[in-house]
Design an enzyme around this catalytic site. Structure first.
Site, PDB file in Angstrom:
ATOM      1  N   GLN A   1      45.014  21.272  39.249  1.00 43.61           N
ATOM      2  CA  GLN A   1      45.002  22.039  38.005  1.00 43.61           C
ATOM      3  C   GLN A   1      46.342  21.905  37.289  1.00 43.61           C
ATOM      4  O   GLN A   1      46.459  22.272  36.130  1.00 43.61           O
ATOM      5  CB  GLN A   1      44.764  23.530  38.284  1.00 43.61           C
TER       6      GLN A   1
ATOM      7  N   PHE B   1      39.513  27.081  40.853  1.00 39.01           N
ATOM      8  CA  PHE B   1      39.538  28.543  41.048  1.00 39.01           C
ATOM      9  C   PHE B   1      40.935  29.072  41.365  1.00 39.01           C
ATOM     10  O   PHE B   1      41.078  30.160  41.907  1.00 39.01           O
ATOM     11  CB  PHE B   1      38.551  28.966  42.144  1.00 39.01           C
TER      12      PHE B   1
ATOM     13  N   GLU C   1      46.033  25.233  41.586  1.00 41.65           N
ATOM     14  CA  GLU C   1      47.060  25.454  40.564  1.00 41.65           C
ATOM     15  C   GLU C   1      48.401  24.985  41.099  1.00 41.65           C
ATOM     16  O   GLU C   1      49.160  24.327  40.412  1.00 41.65           O
ATOM     17  CB  GLU C   1      47.120  26.940  40.165  1.00 41.65           C
TER      18      GLU C   1
ATOM     19  N   ARG D   1      50.869  40.294  38.275  1.00 40.05           N
ATOM     20  CA  ARG D   1      49.596  40.572  37.628  1.00 40.05           C
ATOM     21  C   ARG D   1      48.873  41.747  38.311  1.00 40.05           C
ATOM     22  O   ARG D   1      48.124  42.483  37.667  1.00 40.05           O
ATOM     23  CB  ARG D   1      48.706  39.328  37.552  1.00 40.05           C
TER      24      ARG D   1
ATOM     25  N   ARG E   1      41.322  32.906  40.844  1.00 41.82           N
ATOM     26  CA  ARG E   1      40.621  33.563  39.729  1.00 41.82           C
ATOM     27  C   ARG E   1      40.875  35.071  39.684  1.00 41.82           C
ATOM     28  O   ARG E   1      40.372  35.826  40.510  1.00 41.82           O
ATOM     29  CB  ARG E   1      39.122  33.287  39.878  1.00 41.82           C
TER      30      ARG E   1
ATOM     31  N   PHE F   1      44.002  36.280  39.900  1.00 45.28           N
ATOM     32  CA  PHE F   1      45.442  36.151  40.121  1.00 45.28           C
ATOM     33  C   PHE F   1      46.123  37.484  40.438  1.00 45.28           C
ATOM     34  O   PHE F   1      47.100  37.873  39.806  1.00 45.28           O
ATOM     35  CB  PHE F   1      46.053  35.530  38.851  1.00 45.28           C
TER      36      PHE F   1
ATOM     37  N   THR G   1      51.525  35.418  32.432  1.00 45.22           N
ATOM     38  CA  THR G   1      52.471  36.533  32.361  1.00 45.22           C
ATOM     39  C   THR G   1      53.902  36.018  32.202  1.00 45.22           C
ATOM     40  O   THR G   1      54.774  36.738  31.745  1.00 45.22           O
ATOM     41  CB  THR G   1      52.353  37.429  33.603  1.00 45.22           C
TER      42      THR G   1
ATOM     43  N   ALA H   1      45.001  30.927  34.226  1.00 43.55           N
ATOM     44  CA  ALA H   1      45.215  32.152  33.459  1.00 43.55           C
ATOM     45  C   ALA H   1      44.184  32.338  32.347  1.00 43.55           C
ATOM     46  O   ALA H   1      44.449  33.018  31.357  1.00 43.55           O
ATOM     47  CB  ALA H   1      46.643  32.199  32.896  1.00 43.55           C
TER      48      ALA H   1
ATOM     49  N   GLU I   1      38.472  34.104  33.923  1.00 51.59           N
ATOM     50  CA  GLU I   1      38.677  35.035  35.023  1.00 51.59           C
ATOM     51  C   GLU I   1      37.996  36.397  34.883  1.00 51.59           C
ATOM     52  O   GLU I   1      37.510  36.940  35.870  1.00 51.59           O
ATOM     53  CB  GLU I   1      40.187  35.249  35.232  1.00 51.59           C
TER      54      GLU I   1
HETATM   55  N1  LUZ Z   1      48.955  31.438  36.745  1.00 52.57           N
HETATM   56  C1  LUZ Z   1      50.207  31.684  36.374  1.00 52.57           C
HETATM   57  C2  LUZ Z   1      47.962  32.288  36.472  1.00 52.57           C
HETATM   58  O1  LUZ Z   1      51.083  30.892  36.676  1.00 52.57           O
HETATM   59  N2  LUZ Z   1      50.474  32.789  35.659  1.00 52.57           N
HETATM   60  C3  LUZ Z   1      49.533  33.684  35.330  1.00 52.57           C
HETATM   61  O2  LUZ Z   1      49.823  34.674  34.688  1.00 52.57           O
HETATM   62  C4  LUZ Z   1      48.222  33.443  35.756  1.00 52.57           C
HETATM   63  N3  LUZ Z   1      47.261  34.305  35.507  1.00 52.57           N
HETATM   64  C5  LUZ Z   1      46.044  34.067  35.935  1.00 52.57           C
HETATM   65  C6  LUZ Z   1      45.796  32.912  36.651  1.00 52.57           C
HETATM   66  N4  LUZ Z   1      46.736  32.036  36.902  1.00 52.57           N
HETATM   67 MO1  MOS Z   2      44.074  30.443  38.024  1.00 56.92          MO
HETATM   68  S1  MOS Z   2      43.906  31.957  39.336  1.00 56.92           S
HETATM   69  O1  MOS Z   2      44.508  29.005  38.567  1.00 56.92           O
HETATM   70  O2  MOS Z   2      43.683  30.813  36.523  1.00 56.92           O
END
Ligand code: LUZ
Ligand code: MOS
Length: 767
Positions: free
Chosen positions: A204, A235, A239, A317, A349, A351, A447, A516, A720
């Site tokens: 991702q 999901f 990431e 978060r 998903r 987070f 965030t 996110a 999400e």
């Molecule tokens: N990833 C991230 C995320 O690096 N920052 C976020 O705020 C976030 N929020 C949801 C899913 N992935």
């Molecule tokens: Mo995410 S929890 O990779 O939006």
């Protein structure tokens, strides 16, 4: 492949452009890339124990084994042995100490996957064991933290609790979750000339991999090219945690000058990759006589595993969403990022948001039970309204919390649902139904403010066809279809003219991960910027060509050039020809940075979110009280999509999210033993929702709203938020159990597995 596109020119297909290739098996994933001649295969040798000091590693027999080409250790790393994304606390390969079972120590590189696999038992390591901690509260007591604790607060909870008519205290635990993307983690890398390296990865975060591979190899970033066609699901699990496999194959490619591939086996993937964070929490909630929440206090213990990974951001978060869709004037929420000897937990998903929401829903449920009222009376009394302030300072605008709640109650007839359930329960001694409402408010934006920007590259070719590159990674969520819609709509041309290219760090640099829920917004806006630049040049060209004045208005409608509302003789292909021959630039790079958002971590106040996505679900469940088995009968949702740009994809995301959330809350049970070994390491021991366990009925109603400017085409982020409706399944089941055994003492401890249901049905302890 165009057969999956409708032939009717100019139609806006809403079908996912990958659908036909997916169902006919023609979509390409990492493991489908034809391997180059001389390709080698990597495999990790991981720590057999969860914590200890490495005394000795002997791989001499493995090195001599048939087909083994090289065994890579930390000392082979030319650059930094470091993959930590936020905090540099995670080596690619362990050197002195190991912190979780399966932590990579060596990389075996062999001529085949089997040869690499066969070499594993030939390796022996001597590790002096150290104490193993798997529980976050134990880690907290011993002072083992991954990162700094944080507190968000507003008002004064201590004063407020004194004024509350009712105060309740309790505990809530929520387990983690395995991502179970259909495509396991993997990457394929090969050397290019001048020691450059190209990596195909199922990630991702292509830029995260590029940056980390460069660091580990001691390279500038431009020597590493990462290319992503699509993912078979992410999901959040890819990431950050797709990075290490990509770095490993790049390292092996660099050292051996050969193509190297590594695609993880399912059980290996489950065992050594991180998951959704389990949390433990203590809560205290205070209400006035009208059930208004006057004060809410919670302490969260995040089980981060053995390295920080994304845990600091996930924990943040949790705090942002600790009050879910409710307003409370006095709040103090604290979270501790606890270090344990589990694989580092990571994005999933929601987070951290879902875990925060589970705790306040538990607090509300406990208050309701003690007051002998329905939880939804408290929920409804506290829904966010415009002007309310979140504990972190953002002021609520355009709240749809009350609208979604009212609409779902009206549309699906809440009163009738309640009376039907109580009739049913009166007339059925061994079957019981339960119901819960689940409102959701989820903040849209990374965030970390810095991450909220994106770029896109658009080429219009001389035949009028278009190539689009963005930083968006397609992982089944349909973002490529949405990108196609953006370009087609802005240019006024048929979707069949447009190709969405792979996501590639050489074409689009410095990307944020696709995460996110923000991918379509950020990349769509950047793409719109690039398309508009080209469109403006084309309009100028059209005016010159048609000898119109500068003030004429030009539009491209259904591929025809329209001037001041009148059809001209010029069509898209002809206009592109004119532009090409008159040396107009037919390429553009777009950029977008979300406006307004900011956050001050020293004060823990600001305006971190571009907007919020709202919705409310009613979840009805039924339990067989002889066996403890259950079904989720129905989920009725009213969700605020803004002006949905693609109802099919948005509906798919919503249904998928609901099912994944229900799985997390009801049947998926991660189990580690005290040695930090994952017991639920296969699909035979880890149950995910299947076709039989999905809700018998899911109704999703699109709330009629405009949508915010900062959402692409005012179509709100959808990735999400729907997952969190699944939380309602937990409380729905809890209510069904209490209909059978009103005296059951049921700890707030998700997931609500059939075993837990059965025990609670026959629980004899008096509350
Ligand atoms: N990833 C991230 C995320 O690096 N920052 C976020 O705020 C976030 N929020 C949801 C899913 N992935
Ligand atoms: Mo995410 S929890 O990779 O939006």
């Amino acid at each position: 492949m165009t057969e999956n596109r409708p032939n009717t020119v100019f139609s806006m297909t809403s079908k996912n452009i990958d659908a036909a290739n997916h169902v006919t098996g023609r979509s390409l994933f990492v493991d489908d890339i034809p391997v180059r001649k001389g390709t080698l295969y990597a495999k990790v040798f991981g720590s057999p124990i969860a914590h200890g000091i490495i005394k000795n590693i002997d791989f001499s027999n493995a090195e001599k084994a048939d087909g083994v080409v090289k065994i890579i250790t930390a000392t082979d790393i030319p650059g930094e042995n470091q993959i930590g994304g936020i905090i540099p606390d995670e080596p690619l390969l362990a050197e002195k100490e190991v912190h979780f079972q399966g932590q990579p120590i060596l990389i075996i590189v062999a001529k085949s996957e089997h040869a690499a696999e066969d070499a594993l038992p030939l390796i022996s390591v001597e590790i002096n064991p150290l104490p193993i901690i798997t529980d976050p509260q134990e880690a907290f007591k011993k002072g083992h933290f991954l990162h700094a604790s944080r507190t968000f607060k507003i008002g004064n909870v201590d004063e407020a609790f004194k004024k509350c008519k009712y105060v309740f205290e309790g505990k809530a635990d929520v387990n983690g979750q395995e991502h179970l993307y259909l495509e396991t983690q993997g990457a394929y890398s090969y050397p290019l000339e001048n020691e450059n390296i190209k990596i195909n990865s199922s990630t991702q975060g292509p830029t995260a991999l590029q940056r980390t591979a460069a660091k580990v190899l001691g390279f500038p970033m431009h020597k590493i090219e990462v290319d992503v066609t699509r993912l078979g699901g992410g999901f959040g699990g890819k990431e950050d945690q797709a990075t290490s496999w990509g770095v490993m194959v790049a390292l092996a490619s660099h050292l051996l000058k050969r193509p190297v591939k590594y695609v993880l086996h399912r059980m290996e993937d489950m065992r050594i990759t991180g998951k959704r964070h389990p949390y433990s929490a203590d809560f205290k909630i205070g209400l006035d006589k009208n059930y208004k929440i006057l004060a809410y206090e919670a302490t969260f213990y995040q089980n981060g595993g053995a390295a920080a990974d994304l845990s600091p951001a996930v924990m943040e978060r949790t705090l942002f969403h600790a009050t879910n869709s409710y307003f409370a004037p006095n709040v103090k929420v604290t979270a501790h990022g606890c270090k344990t000897n589990l694989p580092p937990n990571t994005a999933f998903r929601g987070f951290g948001g879902p875990q925060g929401m589970f705790v306040i829903e538990s607090a509300i449920d406990q208050a309701a039970k003690e007051l002998d009222i329905d939880a939804h009376q408290i929920q409804q009394a506290n829904l966010l309204q415009d002007g309310d302030e979140f504990p972190y300072g953002q002021i609520v605008q355009d709240s749809e919390a009350v609208n979604c709640w009212n609409e779902v109650s009206r549309k699906y007839n809440l009163e009738k649902i309640k009376s039907d359930i109580s009739d049913f329960n009166e007339n059925n001694p061994s079957l019981k139904k339960g119901m819960a409402m689940m409102p959701v408010c989820f903040g849209i934006s990374f965030t970390n403010t810095m991450m909220n920007n994106a770029r896109a590259l658009v080429h219009v070719y001389s035949d009028g066809s278009v190539g689009v590159s963005t930083g968006a990674v397609e992982m089944g969520q349909g973002v490529n279809t949405k990108m196609l819609q953006v370009a087609a709509k802005i240019f006024g041309i048929d979707q069949n003219r447009i190709k969405i290219e792979t996501t590639n760090t050489t074409r689009v640099a410095n990307t944020s991960p696709s995460a996110a829920s923000s991918t379509a917004d950020l990349n769509g806006k950047a793409l719109a910027d690039a398309c508009c630049q080209i469109l403006n040049r084309l309009k100028k060209t059209a005016k010159q060509n048609l000898r119109l004045s500068d003030s004429a208005s030009i539009e491209i409608i259904n591929e025809r050039i329209v001037a001041d509302g009148n059809q001209t003789g010029l069509n898209w292909e002809q206009l592109i020809q004119v532009a090409f021959t008159t040396r107009v630039n037919l390429s553009a790079k777009g950029h977008y940075a979300t406006p307004i958002i900011h956050f001050d971590k020293t004060k823990e106040k600001g305006h971190p979110f571009s907007y919020y996505t709202y919705g409310t679900a009613i979840i009805i469940s039924i339990i067989d009280c002889i066996r403890g088995i259950y079904e989720i009968e129905s989920v009725h949702v009213v969700h605020d999509f803004g002006t949905s740009m693609n109802r099919d994809i948005d509906l798919g995301q919503t249904e998928g999210g609901i099912v994944q959330g229900i799985g997390w809350m009801t049947m998926e049970e991660l189990l580690y033993n005290d040695e930090g070994r994952l017991l639920s390491n296969a699909l035979s021991t880890y149950k995910v929702p299947d076709i039989y366990s999905v809700p018998k009925e899911i109704n999703v109603h699109f709330l009629n709203t405009d949508g915010p400017e900062d959402a692409i085409f005012k179509s709100k982020a959808v990735g999400e938020p729907p997952l969190m409706y699944g939380i309602g399944a937990y409380f729905s089941l809890r209510n069904a159990i209490l209909a059978y055994n009103p005296n059951a003492v049921i700890p707030y401890d998700a997931p609500m597995t059939p075993e837990k249901v059965l025990m609670a049905l026959y629980d004899k302890s008096e509350s």
